[in-house]
Each structure stands twice: as structure tokens, then as C-alpha cells.
Design a protein around this motif. Sequence first.
Motif, PDB file in Angstrom:
ATOM      1  N   UNK A   1      -6.185   9.137  -5.241  1.00 12.47           N
ATOM      2  CA  UNK A   1      -5.125   8.709  -3.971  1.00 12.47           C
ATOM      3  C   UNK A   1      -6.379   7.846  -2.977  1.00 12.47           C
ATOM      4  N   UNK A   2      -7.396   8.508  -2.629  1.00 13.61           N
ATOM      5  CA  UNK A   2      -8.217   8.018  -1.639  1.00 13.61           C
ATOM      6  C   UNK A   2      -8.822   6.826  -2.296  1.00 13.61           C
ATOM      7  N   UNK A   3      -9.337   6.988  -3.575  1.00  7.81           N
ATOM      8  CA  UNK A   3     -10.009   5.730  -4.312  1.00  7.81           C
ATOM      9  C   UNK A   3      -9.022   4.629  -4.338  1.00  7.81           C
ATOM     10  N   UNK A   4      -7.960   4.978  -4.809  1.00  3.84           N
ATOM     11  CA  UNK A   4      -7.053   3.596  -5.049  1.00  3.84           C
ATOM     12  C   UNK A   4      -6.549   3.074  -3.688  1.00  3.84           C
ATOM     13  N   UNK A   5      -6.495   3.993  -2.500  1.00  7.36           N
ATOM     14  CA  UNK A   5      -6.310   3.077  -1.266  1.00  7.36           C
ATOM     15  C   UNK A   5      -7.646   2.416  -0.886  1.00  7.36           C
TER      16      UNK A   5
ATOM     17  N   UNK B   1       0.946  -1.109   0.110  1.00  6.82           N
ATOM     18  CA  UNK B   1       0.018  -0.161   0.100  1.00  6.82           C
ATOM     19  C   UNK B   1       0.789   1.121   0.073  1.00  6.82           C
ATOM     20  N   UNK B   2       1.919   1.423   0.719  1.00  4.26           N
ATOM     21  CA  UNK B   2       2.868   2.242   0.902  1.00  4.26           C
ATOM     22  C   UNK B   2       3.465   2.545  -0.385  1.00  4.26           C
ATOM     23  N   UNK B   3       3.812   1.480  -1.165  1.00  3.51           N
ATOM     24  CA  UNK B   3       4.462   1.638  -2.291  1.00  3.51           C
ATOM     25  C   UNK B   3       3.417   2.045  -3.457  1.00  3.51           C
ATOM     26  N   UNK B   4       2.188   1.839  -3.406  1.00  4.83           N
ATOM     27  CA  UNK B   4       1.154   2.146  -4.015  1.00  4.83           C
ATOM     28  C   UNK B   4       0.969   3.746  -4.174  1.00  4.83           C
ATOM     29  N   UNK B   5       0.939   4.211  -2.958  1.00  2.00           N
ATOM     30  CA  UNK B   5       0.514   5.525  -2.532  1.00  2.00           C
ATOM     31  C   UNK B   5       1.834   6.455  -2.994  1.00  2.00           C
ATOM     32  N   UNK B   6       2.981   6.067  -2.978  1.00  2.00           N
ATOM     33  CA  UNK B   6       4.080   6.826  -3.560  1.00  2.00           C
ATOM     34  C   UNK B   6       4.081   6.808  -4.982  1.00  2.00           C
TER      35      UNK B   6
END
Lengths: 314, 304, 500
Positions: free
Chosen positions: B274-278, B16-21
Motif C-alpha cells: 500500500x505504501x509503495x502504491x501510494x 488516490x482514495x479510490x486506489x487505496x480502497x
Amino acid sequence: MIETLSNADQASRTSPRLLPAVRMLWRDKFALAAAIFLLVAAGCAIFGHTFLSDAASSQNLRGRNSPPFSVEQGWLFILGADALGRPLLARIIVAARNTLMIAGGAVLCSMAVGAALGLVAGYTSKFVSQVIMRLADVIMSFPSLLLAVIVLYMLPPSVTNLVIVLAITRIPVYLRTTRAEVLEIRERMFVQAAKVMGASHLRIIFRHILPIVAPTLLTIATLDFAFVMLAESSLSFLGIGIQPPDITWGLMVSQGRPYLSTAWWLAFWPGLAIILTTLSLNLLSNWMRVALDPVQRWRLEGTSQNNSAETAND
Amino acid sequence: MIRLIRQRTIASFISLIGLIVLVFFLSRLTGDPTDLFLPIDATQEMRDQFRRLHGFDRPLIEQFGAYVWDLLHLDFGDSIRRAQPAIWVVLNAFVWTLQLALITMTLVTVCAIVVGSLAAFRAGGFFDRAASLVSLIGASAPDFWIAIVAIVLFSVQLAWLPTSGTGTVLHWILPIAVLFIRPFGLLVQVVRGSMLSALSSAYVKTARAKGVKNFPLIFVHTLRNAMLPVITVMGDQAAALLNGAVVIESIFGFPGVGKLMIDSILQRDFNVVLASIMVTAIAIFIMNLLIDMAYAVLDPRIRY
Amino acid sequence: MGRKILLVGTALALTPLPAMAQGNNEITIVLNEEVDLMEPCMATRSNIGRVVMQNINETLTELDVQGDEGLMPRLAESWEDMGEGTWRFHLRQGVTFSDGSTFDAEDVKYSFERAFSDQITCESPRYFADTDLSFEVVDEHTIDITAAPVQPILPLLMTLVTIVPSDTPVEFVREPIGTGPYVLSEWNVGQNIILERRDDYWGEAPEVTKATYVVRGEAAVRAAMVETGEADIAPTISDVDADNPETDFAYPNSETLYLRLDHSMEPLNDVRVRRALNMAIDREAFIGTLMPEGTEIAVAMVPPTTLGWNDEIEPIAFDPEGASALLEEARADGVKVDTQIQLVGRTNNYPNVTEVMEALGAMLTDVGFNIDLQMYEVAEFENLYSKPFPENRPPQMLAALHDNSRGDPVFSMYFKYHTDGTQSGFSDPHVDELIAEATAAAGEEREALWSELFAYLYEEKVADVMLFHMVGLARVAEHIDWRPTIATNSQLQLSEISFK
């Protein structure tokens, strides 16, 4: 000396091998039709552009949306004309090249990369496996549209870039499937036996595991072919895929969409081309799975061998 | 099992962290929303003011720092377009998507397993051919094509169902039916293929050779073993549904997360992206965890 | 596990949701664009304006789009020019906001201050780009507004700023409070927006008691919804679906399609080349085929209902031979006419955009231009459309839509043609001068100056390739008495709707 022998040996083996393949294809009429259709489509992709690209782009606003099954304007108009009066048949033939290149490229790339990573993930250490699986998770939850917007914002919407986008988004499915099968197969008796007998990892992977995984991957790949063609169509529709004057079947379908209720043929024929291509690939892959499987091959080798083959196998 | 869950949660958190970055920096490569939000003839002062108000004038790394800091306080930022907390916007849409995905996947799974294994049971027979043909055509027809034809047929011509929107149970039928077709076609093929190879494997042959009378029992056992690839493909399809079905949502006016995401991407409303991806990523991680647990249940030899 | 999921799924699906009940005087309107905000100061944006403008929030003045009365009173009953840039507005008395508070001059002052605040990015300030406004509250119902420099059309500009109560926070609101005949009663995000009629509205009570807005992206679905009775009005449907003359109406939607030419490089810097571009396009052939019937050939950036419209300008006729000849003439003088010119379109800009662009490209190629057609997504397109233009660009023609339903060319000409205009593709001191003069002028002088500018741009300068004044198509249920107007793109007043 040995080399020449083996070469000669191979040569003598290939020619009789090819014949039964054709004979087996002949047995399965569906697969035969599929093979012929795919050959025609490939022919269109290779030669269509040379012969028909002018006809496919000559506009005639007065003859727009002219209905199919009329040859008044020439045989190219047998499938009707599009919103700019261009012959649909010529356009479908010319579009075959981009369509097949994009779909084929994307499916092959994602299958090769996905399967390779999947084999590694299923076979090697837990750590590597974990890293690969997390990577798959990231790709899987990375919306393909966002990826497309980013890549195609920075690079022009060319065939290659589209292949990259579509291939990346399809990797996880091959990866996960391969890994899942490997996890199961590597526990089977013959793999364990090969290990005990000291076979190398590469040998185990390529001789024992890959042949069992391949049919499933092939099934997914043939279906993915359609998925990729349709995904390409929705990208074009959203304005981030291939754009006119380039054409693909997917783009033609999305351009014909507003006319669904008034001029159905605009979206129908290219849609049919997509459906027939997928269907053919699938029938052929089903046939190939049977033909390549020594246990099931008897189904295609004629009724006389039927019983003997069955008893022999049992 | 507890260990599995713990490990997975940690691993998912890392992804998830990787994704956000990744999403944060990649999406900002496509420009900022200033020109899209403001009218085309906005003055330079208005543009500067907009950038300043939303922090787009700061260095990228500083923007990221601020975002992460807010995120640690469970603040996902506001939607630029909607003047609402991004997470609220997303959760509202995700509820719809989740319902749609769950109902569709349940139907798909049940139907595909039944049809696919029946097809494999008499491979090459009429039912097999028919099922393959129908499911393949379904899987390769463009969904917007099916959706519009379905609306014209069932809503306009026959007047059986509402064209679009939400409200009653009837409103759900068309979207679900159209969404059902593609994963169903794919899954039928996978179930059939997997069943065929399982039925031709040694233990089934042995069982048959030994003259086991209760063939259905074997069939059920085979099915259980053939489930692994099926579950994998199912997971992939469910993930696609959880990411939202853009075409279906926009045609049927369904307030799901797919439409929200594509709109936000095109408008560069990064906080919502970003929020929807999370949110969808977490849902997909949970689903993957369930899949891995299912592997373990189906095949006890698999160790994590 | 499977069964559990099924149960949860059906339970959620069966949760009762607000049903769309249709009473006698209740209507449903199906829009094409998502309403993301309901902010009064953003009401000049069309997706918001269609719901908010004059329904929830009103303006001081209003432009008559049904007849030709010009500027009409709304919250201001009358206004007078006090000289030196000051206008005095006499406000309507006995008006209340939907929260119960009384409307007065302070609210007007506050509404402007809020919209111009640097804590919020509203749309309205763009119409007052280089104008400073100051306000003086004379009494409760009189306000003096002073513009510097002098702004002869200040009362017209008052149609663009919506009035909110003076306790509205300086941030985007989602529950607008206004003086209009309707109040926002429900907003089920992503599903619908419901407006209900107010009982204490100052004016005549409209017939429609309740209006439900829904959004469908697909034109065919919008048309089908009116056909099946699920909706009563669809302000935008597509040409191919408009097949019923009883319910489907074309209306000029105040948008103009043109090719913006970049005069800064060869060969587009040559007037003969620009004229040849104009002559190469068979505009008639588009109308009734790719463009709906009713589309008009454009000779200026603004629709014919605008002040200063010059009906003496003759459209440049379709003449492919003439175009080729002009090109040859330019070539003989050493102009690099074979240079590839990029023709840039925007995807999803209007119905049939791809086909129109392809047809334009083919027509230009036919007379000898070297055209490279490119379609871009909106963000990339805006990058090319507005200054600063990208470095190292090829010679470009951008197919852009411009919307001006405000009645005066001032909202268009500066941005599109002035040397400092953000979308201007050239610099011409004579044009700059005319724009400055016309902007400061009033009455007949203003009208004449605009007319002169239109003629100069089209006939002498051949500034760009003007194409069409577009039309929209609306589908209206048979029991509804309402017709679309040129303003329908930006506002849809529920009070104009009645029942047959």
C-alpha cells in the motif's frame, strides 16, 4: 431496387480495390515480407497444434540442449532442442497459437476500450471526462503485477484470464493518447465546420475524428503487441502467468534464460519469433498508414504518378 | 494555471482514495502472510499468535478502519517482513527508482525526438529504415535477455563495467542503457508517426506552397504540434519506470521500488504494498499534472 | 524544464556512495535472497541465518558439519543429564556481548523467554512444539533447563536458539547484539550489509576482518561477480554456470525433493498404485542432466548424515513395465486408476523446477497414469501443502522440498508423517507409535527406531514418491580457502574462511 443497386455497386468496387492494394504491397518489399511472415505465423497458430503437438511434447533427456542446424534427429530439430530434448521448431510453431491469441486479444481489447473511453473523455462534458481520466490514473498507478497476482490467484491462469489482466493494464495508454488527439482535433476548422453544419456527434466522432486518431493508435498497438508478449513472459517467469505444459513464446524465452551462456538457442529462437512478429506488424502498419492516407498514397503507386500527384496535392 | 493545479490536486486525491480502497480489499483477497512468514511446520498456536499480533484475525472492515485511522495520523503501518515503518522502507527504495527513471526518461526523450524527427524528415529513406529497424528490434527484445548478454559482454568479457550493484557512476551505466532501449524504440516510432501526419497537414503544405524559404523553422513548428501524442506516450513510459523496473532491478541488484513491490506482493506484506502504491501513485499524479500543463503550453487552444 | 530534470538527475547520480573497497582480509559474499531482518531469534531461517548465525549471535551448542564430532560446545562448555528431563549447562566464562555487557546465565534464560514470548513471532519455538521448558539459574555460569515431557536431544535443540543480552527489547530488532566474532557495522538496505571483526571476541580471532554481503537475484550475475573479482564467495550459483572445477564446488544442501501423496482418496490410497508411481520414474536419467552431478537418489525424507540413517533400504528401481503391470493389477481389483491425478509444482522452487516437473509428468503418463501438471506460486502452493487441505480437491501429488540439516529426524518425521502432522498425507497408527517412541528415546535405541521407521515408510507403506537429495553449487574465488558444507544453506561461518 436501391439496395440491389448499391450492393452491385459495392461488389464492382471491391474487386478492383483489392488489386491495387496487392499492387501497393508489391511496391513495398518490406511490407510484403512482413505480410507473408504474419500469414505464416497465423497459419502456425491455426494448424500447428493439430500436426505438431505430439512432436512438441515428446521428451528425450539424452538429447537435451542439442545444438541447432543439425537434422540428424529430423528436420524438426533444425533449430535445436530444449532442456528436455524437445524440438524447438515444433514448440515454436505450437506455441504460436497461445502467444498470438493472448497478445492479439489483449491488444485489441485494450485498444477498443481505451479508444472508446478516450473519445468520450475528449469529446463530452468536463465531468465525464474527469471521471474517465481519474479512472485511467487509478489503473496506471495500480501495479500490473499486483493485478496479475490477484486475478490469477482467484482464477486459474488460462488464456482468457491472462488477456483480461494484460488488457486492463494497457488501457490507459490508448485512453490518454486518444483523448489528447481528440482535444486537439475537435478545435480544428473542419470539425467546427461540421458542428456548425449540424452534423451529429456520432458522425463527427466516426467520420472526422476517428480517422485522424486511428494511425497513432495503430502505431502504439503494433508496438504494444511486443510489449504484451514480453509482459506475458515475465508473468510466466514470476509464476503467475501461463504455466507448463501450456507454452507461449514468452514462456519459452523465460525458460531458456538460465541457459543464455551455455545454450543460447533456447531463448534466442522464441525471442526472434517475438521480434519478427512485432517487426512485421510494424512494417505493415507503416505501410497501411501510407496506403490509407490519400495524401501520401502516391509513394506506393509508382513513380510515373509521383509528380502529378504531388502537384495535384499542392 | 493555478486553477488547473488546484483542480488536478483535488481530482488526484479522489483517485488516490479510490486506489487505496481498491488495493486494500483486492490484495487481501489473496490470503494473509501467515503461512508465508512462518516456517512450514509452524504450530497452529504460532499461526494464531501471528494473526492476532498483526490483526489478521479481525474482520476485514475493522482492519480497514484501523488502517485508515492510522493513515490519517500519517502512520503507514509497519512492514511485517522488515520490522520497520513501511513508508520508510518504500521511500528508501523510491529514491533510487526516481533517479533511475528521471535519467532514463531524459535521455530517451532527447534521443527519440532527434532520431524520430530525422526519420520523419526523409520518410522512406535509408536513415528512416535503419532507425525504424533498430528501434523496433530494441523495443521487442526481452529486457532480461539484453541485460544478461550486456553483463556477460561488458563486465565479464571486456571487464569495462561492474556487473551489478551500486556505488560509483559506472554502476549506473548498464541498468540505464538496458532500461533506455524499450521506451526509446517506442517513442521513436511515435515521434516519427506524429511528425509524418503533422508534416502532411494543410498548414505545412500551404507554407511550403507559398514558398517559405526557411523550412527548418516550419519543421520546428511542426515538431511543436506533433508533441502532443509524444508527450502522452512519454508519460505512459515514465509511469512504467516510476512503478519500478522489476527485472532490471533484480538482475542488477538495484534497490528500487519495483523489486520491493513484487517481493511484498508475493509475501503479502500489505503495508509495504500500500505504501509503495501510494508513493508511486503520487509521483505519477504529479507527472500527469506536468503533462497536462505541457499540453496547455504547447497548444493554447486546449482549455481545462 | 527538461534541462532542470537532467541536472537534478545527474546531481543525484553523482552523489558519492559508500564504495566497496577490498583490502587483503576483507571479503564480499553474494547471496541469492534478500535479508529482510537481522533478528537473532529468526536465525534458523536460511536467509537471515547465513549472515547472523554464529557470526553475530551464537548458540549454546553447535553441530559439527565439517567432521563427525557431533555436538560441540559453543557458549556452553559442557552439559550433563541430571535426570527427569533436566539438563545442566556449564557456560563459558569471560564472554562479552558486542555492546560490552557480560554474558551470563540470565542472558540464556532471557533469550529463551524472549523467543517464546507471545509478543513476537520467532522461528525457534516451532522446534519445541509440545515441550514446556523451565529454567533455573544455578549460578552466574550454570543453568538448569528442564523439559516436559523429557527431551533426550535437548542439547541438540540448543543449536537452534541464539543468545541475546537480557536488555534486548521483545520486538524485532534490526541491530543484533551478540557474543559472536563479528558485529554489524553497516546495513545499507537494498545495497549491502557489512560485518566487522570484534577485537574482544572470546575465541580465536578469525582471519576475515570485514565481510560485505550483497544480494543478487540472478544466478548468472552471482557467478559472474566471483569471476570478475567483485565478490569472493557465491554460496548458490546455478548448475549451468558452474563450469570451472577450480572455483565451483557441489555440496549436499540438506534438501530432499519428494512427491507428497494424498492417501485420502482413490487411486492414491492403493499401495500398488503408489509403488507404480515410484517405479515409473527414471531417477538416474535426471542426474547430470536436469539435476547437477552429485545429486543422490533419496529413500528417506532426511539426508544420509542424519541420525538413524538406514543404508539397507534399496531404492525402488526404474521399471516401467512393472509399473504398468501393477496398475493393471489394481485396475482388475476395481481401483479407479484412470482418475486424473494432479501433479503440483511450485514455481521458482529450485533451478530447473519446470523442466523437472514436466519430465516427471511425462514419465508417469508413459506408464499409464492420467496426470494433470499444475505449477503454483508459493502462497497457493503452501495452501495445498499444509493442513487443513482444501475441500473438493482432486487426488494430488505435491512436489515439495524439505530441508533438515539439524542431524536428527525429529525435525521432519512428525510434521511429514504423523497423523497430526501439518503436511502429512495419511494416518497410520504404526507410524504414529514409532514417531512417539523414537522422539522419547535416546542413544542407540533412538537410532534403531528411526531406522525402522524409514524402512517401514519406504518399503511397506510406500508413503510417497521419494526423489532426490539435492546438491547446491558454490563458487569460491581461488584465493579463498573455504569449502561449502551441508550447513551452508542455513549458516556461513566467517571464522571458517581463510586465505591461501
